[in-house]
Write an enzyme that holds these catalytic residues in place. Structure first.
Site, PDB file in Angstrom:
ATOM      1  N   HIS A 350       0.803  -1.230   0.000  1.00 51.26           N
ATOM      2  CA  HIS A 350       0.000   0.000   0.000  1.00 51.26           C
ATOM      3  C   HIS A 350       0.828   1.269   0.000  1.00 51.26           C
ATOM      4  O   HIS A 350       0.270   2.361   0.143  1.00 51.26           O
ATOM      5  CB  HIS A 350      -0.919   0.046   1.220  1.00 51.26           C
ATOM      6  CG  HIS A 350      -1.974  -1.012   1.252  1.00 51.26           C
ATOM      7  ND1 HIS A 350      -3.241  -0.804   0.764  1.00 51.26           N
ATOM      8  CD2 HIS A 350      -1.943  -2.282   1.692  1.00 51.26           C
ATOM      9  CE1 HIS A 350      -3.953  -1.911   0.928  1.00 51.26           C
ATOM     10  NE2 HIS A 350      -3.183  -2.826   1.488  1.00 51.26           N
ATOM     11  N   LYS A 536      -8.824  13.549   4.989  1.00 53.49           N
ATOM     12  CA  LYS A 536      -7.909  12.393   4.955  1.00 53.49           C
ATOM     13  C   LYS A 536      -6.942  12.568   6.112  1.00 53.49           C
ATOM     14  O   LYS A 536      -6.933  13.612   6.758  1.00 53.49           O
ATOM     15  CB  LYS A 536      -7.152  12.348   3.629  1.00 53.49           C
ATOM     16  CG  LYS A 536      -6.546  13.706   3.224  1.00 53.49           C
ATOM     17  CD  LYS A 536      -5.896  13.675   1.852  1.00 53.49           C
ATOM     18  CE  LYS A 536      -6.842  13.835   0.700  1.00 53.49           C
ATOM     19  NZ  LYS A 536      -7.025  12.616  -0.081  1.00 53.49           N
ATOM     20  N   ARG A 537      -6.131  11.558   6.380  1.00 48.25           N
ATOM     21  CA  ARG A 537      -5.119  11.725   7.420  1.00 48.25           C
ATOM     22  C   ARG A 537      -4.237  12.923   7.110  1.00 48.25           C
ATOM     23  O   ARG A 537      -4.024  13.266   5.945  1.00 48.25           O
ATOM     24  CB  ARG A 537      -4.260  10.462   7.514  1.00 48.25           C
ATOM     25  CG  ARG A 537      -4.953   9.319   8.214  1.00 48.25           C
ATOM     26  CD  ARG A 537      -5.280   9.667   9.649  1.00 48.25           C
ATOM     27  NE  ARG A 537      -4.102   9.699  10.468  1.00 48.25           N
ATOM     28  CZ  ARG A 537      -3.862   8.890  11.507  1.00 48.25           C
ATOM     29  NH1 ARG A 537      -4.755   7.989  11.864  1.00 48.25           N
ATOM     30  NH2 ARG A 537      -2.751   9.003  12.203  1.00 48.25           N
ATOM     31  N   LYS A 542       0.420  14.405   1.551  1.00 53.39           N
ATOM     32  CA  LYS A 542      -0.932  14.677   1.046  1.00 53.39           C
ATOM     33  C   LYS A 542      -1.148  16.172   0.803  1.00 53.39           C
ATOM     34  O   LYS A 542      -2.111  16.572   0.182  1.00 53.39           O
ATOM     35  CB  LYS A 542      -1.976  14.148   2.025  1.00 53.39           C
ATOM     36  CG  LYS A 542      -1.994  12.618   2.130  1.00 53.39           C
ATOM     37  CD  LYS A 542      -2.996  12.150   3.180  1.00 53.39           C
ATOM     38  CE  LYS A 542      -2.884  10.676   3.512  1.00 53.39           C
ATOM     39  NZ  LYS A 542      -3.494   9.782   2.504  1.00 53.39           N
ATOM     40  N   THR A 643      -8.777   6.492  -1.651  1.00 53.29           N
ATOM     41  CA  THR A 643     -10.100   5.894  -1.812  1.00 53.29           C
ATOM     42  C   THR A 643     -11.175   6.944  -1.528  1.00 53.29           C
ATOM     43  O   THR A 643     -12.291   6.842  -2.040  1.00 53.29           O
ATOM     44  CB  THR A 643     -10.287   4.692  -0.864  1.00 53.29           C
ATOM     45  OG1 THR A 643      -9.767   5.043   0.423  1.00 53.29           O
ATOM     46  CG2 THR A 643      -9.567   3.471  -1.381  1.00 53.29           C
ATOM     47  N   LYS A 647     -14.981   7.931  -3.268  1.00 53.74           N
ATOM     48  CA  LYS A 647     -16.226   8.175  -2.530  1.00 53.74           C
ATOM     49  C   LYS A 647     -16.796   9.538  -2.898  1.00 53.74           C
ATOM     50  O   LYS A 647     -18.017   9.697  -3.060  1.00 53.74           O
ATOM     51  CB  LYS A 647     -15.971   8.100  -1.021  1.00 53.74           C
ATOM     52  CG  LYS A 647     -15.547   6.713  -0.548  1.00 53.74           C
ATOM     53  CD  LYS A 647     -14.881   6.716   0.828  1.00 53.74           C
ATOM     54  CE  LYS A 647     -14.165   5.385   1.058  1.00 53.74           C
ATOM     55  NZ  LYS A 647     -13.297   5.387   2.260  1.00 53.74           N
TER      56      LYS A 647
HETATM   57  C1  Z57 Z   1      -2.521   3.428   4.808  1.00 52.28           C
HETATM   58  O1  Z57 Z   1      -3.706   3.935   5.150  1.00 52.28           O
HETATM   59  C2  Z57 Z   1      -2.139   3.349   3.475  1.00 52.28           C
HETATM   60  C3  Z57 Z   1      -0.920   2.822   3.162  1.00 52.28           C
HETATM   61  C4  Z57 Z   1      -0.086   2.362   4.161  1.00 52.28           C
HETATM   62  O2  Z57 Z   1       1.100   1.835   3.860  1.00 52.28           O
HETATM   63  C5  Z57 Z   1      -0.481   2.435   5.483  1.00 52.28           C
HETATM   64 BR1  Z57 Z   1       0.624   1.835   6.811  1.00 52.28          BR
HETATM   65  C6  Z57 Z   1      -1.691   2.962   5.811  1.00 52.28           C
HETATM   66  C7  Z57 Z   1      -3.110   3.814   2.427  1.00 52.28           C
HETATM   67  C8  Z57 Z   1      -2.494   4.587   1.273  1.00 52.28           C
HETATM   68  O3  Z57 Z   1      -1.796   5.713   1.770  1.00 52.28           O
HETATM   69  C9  Z57 Z   1      -3.610   5.030   0.330  1.00 52.28           C
HETATM   70  O4  Z57 Z   1      -3.079   5.680  -0.803  1.00 52.28           O
HETATM   71  C10 Z57 Z   1      -4.431   3.834  -0.132  1.00 52.28           C
HETATM   72  O5  Z57 Z   1      -5.558   4.246  -0.852  1.00 52.28           O
HETATM   73  C11 Z57 Z   1      -4.888   3.015   1.062  1.00 52.28           C
HETATM   74  O6  Z57 Z   1      -3.792   2.673   1.895  1.00 52.28           O
HETATM   75  C12 Z57 Z   1      -5.575   1.730   0.639  1.00 52.28           C
HETATM   76  O7  Z57 Z   1      -4.820   1.036  -0.303  1.00 52.28           O
END
Ligand code: Z57
Length: 795
Positions: A350, A536-537, A542, A643, A647
């Site tokens: 991810h 978002k976080r 970001k 994601t 949404k």
């Molecule tokens: C997290 O929320 C995501 C990646 C990570 O390695 C960790 Br730890 C936590 C997120 C990504 O930042 C997003 O871009 C992505 O959409 C989401 O994971 C689901 O794939």
């Protein structure tokens, strides 16, 4: 359904000794939660019976995080009980909406990764696939965020208080997990035997959360493990009269599942985190293996019947744990165990950001998990030897699992899994061409892409019933069942009446959000203004800071240069990891701008800034349907997918974004006329980075940037100033906000101009909704099923 009403009454009588007309909302809430859970348990029994009979292959989804969101509405919606219960309760003077609000968000995750896991559980269940999720029953989920004087404060989230009614404790299936100690090799006539000595055992108690599906017979389970001291462990100390010590050991055991680490996309290398990871992976693997053995009386066919999916590297200890169980408990040879293991695991990556790729120092890891460590070392030795044989020794600096005394968990996952996938086209390309280039060379075909998807039933069906009802009537297709059919909406892209209806629905949702904003911040926002949303976080990559910088630019232009922009409300919501100083400073900056604008009678007529505290699933459900603009402005190449972008699009917001993550797929789907793209591409970012990005040059050569940053330094009220952030922007900012500022500013102007052409904007919004079909989690999980898992539906 009749029975449901009776069950509620009976429950109230039996548990509280009162009738429904005497009941409190709290009592009704508990009754609904428990009865719903029990209904799902019964349904689960039926679908599980079919599953057992068919002896089909199953998926086990391992994730440190499941950001479940509130469950009651989702379950009643899926079971089709919602309307009837609403009416039944109304007859007795209760509002179902208010009851829903009592449920705490089970916040067992940080952000995108955890929410993705929950979206996938929902989608797979709705499509009748056999999946079981495994994670930890955190006593405290993601912290509650309170903003006080613009600063984030964290408070514990005691969600089990009211959240526990959805859980079913399975005391019959508890399992022991062992830490520390040593292993002894013992040879007997039957061969080598591994004996464990001086270990510390901890009990894992399973709590099941039932996952319902929409219009489906299937109920799946999310199993959450809670850590407990083992009885024997305490007793030993009791006998010695060490009462306080026994309580201490109990506290230590229970601390493992105490809390969720609040760092998203960042690795912080704590011993307790290792223990959490091993605790839940070991308990889960032991259970999976036992179930399999009890069914087939052999593990030889394990990989034919079991797929274990690893959501990021956090559950990667599943791999050595399966090796351990096969060898130490079922006496498989290394080669046979390895052959089973490497056909069992699939891994999703991810992130490519170095600080998020998990690495454990051997010195920390080895004493806690000595046996697991020796297995990882042996996997690595054999892998390195094989690389030598195939002429890839030169790339072992990149590929070796243990390197400079640290264990690189992603490398372990890649070597041991039969499939590795990224989460958007761009992300997967970067994995293959850059981050894991050598692996991609030695394992051709192992890396594949599955672009993320979202549970549209929650994010449209439940969060936006107004739009859902309207589209249902207009289109006459069941897009809740199959989101791809929503593209029928395209036929109306030039229909004035439909475009106006959509605008009116958006306004209803904006009005609802405005009410919420007023109640939570005391700020009155104009619903005619553009609702511009970044939720978002909070992360540097970001680039909430780029958004804030542009707002400061507008503020200055309005105040001193007579700029009169179309009114806009900038809405932010974000949690910062508790130790992340820059992120907390950015929150403070946003809140300060908000305050400064509110205090300015001229500027506040044009722009407003709202920071909504405690971002969480249920708040996202309020904000997303009301958004006009979706800010997806990460530095290109850094957001694996995103994601929230999907949404927001699904609810008719238009994306303002960089060519990053799944923004690329959104761009492809809607076409360039229905999205606002700006900024450097990921190749250009790479290029600029290599050629030594100099932020200060942008400051010196761009008048707007210079004036905005200079002005930012004047925002000093004696207590706080933002020189720290200004300094960062002109010097070390690796995410190059200044390099994209000009392009962002110009594109923001285009957004503003376009919005004023209501016909044009509404059409863009319509096209976004119509083209969102491919972003359904139904599509994404179908790809997992077909490309990776090779499983069948439960029949
Ligand atoms: C997290 O929320 C995501 C990646 C990570 O390695 C960790 Br730890 C936590 C997120 C990504 O930042 C997003 O871009 C992505 O959409 C989401 O994971 C689901 O794939």
């Amino acid at each position: 359904m009749d029975n449901f009403a009776t069950d509620i009454k009976k429950y109230l009588e039996k548990i509280f000794g009162n009738t429904i007309d005497e009941a409190s909302e709290r009592q009704i809430y508990q009754a609904l939660m428990v009865i719903t859970r029990d209904r799902l348990a019964e349904k689960r029994f039926e679908s599980n019976k079919k599953l057992k009979e068919s002896q089909q292959k199953r998926v086990y989804y391992m994730s440190m995080e499941f950001l479940v969101g509130k469950t009651l509405r989702n379950n009643l919606y899926n079971l089709g009980y919602e309307d009837e219960i609403k009416h039944f309760l109304a007859k007795h003077g209760f509002s179902l909406e208010r009851i829903y609000n009592i449920e705490p968000d089970p916040g067992l995750g940080n952000g995108g990764l955890g929410r993705l896991a929950s979206c996938y559980m929902d989608a797979l269940t709705s499509n009748d696939y056999p999946i079981m999720g495994f994670s930890i029953l955190y006593e405290f989920g993601i912290f509650k965020q309170v903003i006080s004087d613009g600063w984030q404060q964290e408070y514990p989230d005691n969600w089990l208080d009211l959240g526990r009614y959805g859980l079913l404790y399975r005391n019959d299936e508890e399992i022991e997990v062992k830490f520390y100690g040593n292993t002894k090799e013992e040879w007997s006539s039957e061969g080598l035997h591994i004996r464990y000595e001086d270990y510390t055992a901890i009990k894992a108690e399973p709590y099941d959360l039932f996952i319902s599906g929409y219009d489906s017979d299937t109920v799946n389970v999310l199993r959450l493990w809670k850590s407990k001291a083992t009885g024997g462990f305490n007793m030993k100390l009791f006998e010695k009269g060490e009462y306080s010590k026994s309580l201490e050991s109990e506290a230590i055991a229970e601390s493992i599942s105490k809390l969720l680490y609040p760092a998203d996309d960042n690795d912080n290398g704590k011993a307790l985190r290792i223990k959490q990871q091993y605790f839940f992976t070991s308990a889960s693997l032991q259970q999976i293996v036992k179930n399999h053995y009890d069914t087939y009386m052999t593990l030889d066919n394990f990989a034919e019947k079991v797929v274990i999916h690893i959501n990021d590297t956090h559950p990667s200890m599943c791999i050595p744990e399966l090796m351990r169980i096969l060898m130490d408990e079922y006496e498989y040879s290394w080669d046979k165990a390895w052959s089973i293991t490497t056909k069992t695991f699939a891994y999703t990556n991810h992130t490519i950001m170095a600080e998020a790729l998990e690495k454990w120092s051997v010195d920390l890891f080895q004493p806690i998990l000595p046996r697991i460590y020796t297995i990882i070392r042996e996997i690595n030795n054999r892998f390195c030897k094989w690389c030598n044989d195939i002429g890839a020794a030169g790339e072992l600096d990149e590929m070796s699992i243990i390197h400079n005394n640290v264990i690189r968990m992603a490398n372990l996952c890649i070597v041991s899994s039969y499939s590795v996938n990224g989460v958007s086209m761009l992300h997967t390309e970067i994995l293959k061409k850059d981050t894991f280039k050598s692996f991609n060379r030695i394992y051709p075909g192992k890396f594949i892409n599955v672009t993320n998807g979202i549970a549209h039933r929650r994010w449209l069906g439940q969060a936006n019933p107004e739009l859902t009802r309207y589209l249902n009537k207009l289109l006459g297709v069941d897009f809740i069942k199959d989101l791809s059919s929503i593209d029928k909406l395209l036929e109306y892209q030039d229909d004035k009446a439909v475009l106006e209806d959509l605008e009116n629905i958006k306004n209803i949702k904006k009005l609802q959000l405005a009410e919420y904003i007023k109640s939570s911040t005391a700020i009155k926002v104009d619903t005619n203004s553009i609702f511009d949303v970044q939720i978002k976080r909070l992360h540097e990559y970001k680039r909430q800071l780029l958004n804030a910088l542009h707002i400061i630019y507008l503020y200055r232009m309005i105040k001193f240069n007579g700029l009169k922009p179309y009114p806009r409300t900038f809405i932010f919501s974000a949690k910062a990891s508790s130790g992340y100083v820059m992120a907390k400073n950015i929150i403070k900056l946003i809140c300060s701008i908000s305050e400064i604008i509110e205090a300015d009678p001229i500027v506040r007529e044009y722009i407003k800034v709202v920071f909504l505290e405690d971002y969480r699933v249920s708040l996202a459900e309020k904000i997303i349907p009301a958004a006009n603009v979706s800010e997806q402005i990460s530095q290109a190449g850094k957001e694996a997918s995103g994601t929230g972008n999907m949404k927001l699009m699904l609810n008719g917001a238009v994306t303002l974004g960089t060519m990053d993550g799944a923004n690329v797929e959104i761009h492809n789907a809607v076409g360039q006329d229905n999205i606002f793209i700006f900024g450097l591409s990921s190749e250009e970012v790479e290029e600029l980075f290599k050629n030594d990005y100099r932020a200060i040059d942008y400051y010196n050569n761009n008048q707007d940037i210079k004036e905005t940053i200079d002005f930012m330094r004047t925002l000093d009220n004696g207590h706080t100033n933002f020189n720290y952030i200004a300094d960062y922007l002109v010097s070390t900012d690796p995410y190059m906000c200044l390099a994209d500022f000009e392009s962002y500013k110009n594109t923001q102007k285009i957004v503003e101009d376009t919005y004023q052409d209501k016909g044009k904007w509404n059409k863009m919004s319509l096209v976004n909704i119509a083209k969102s079909g491919i972003f359904s989690a139904d599509r994404a999980t179908k790809e997992y099923v077909e490309k990776i898992w090779k499983i069948e539906k439960i029949k």
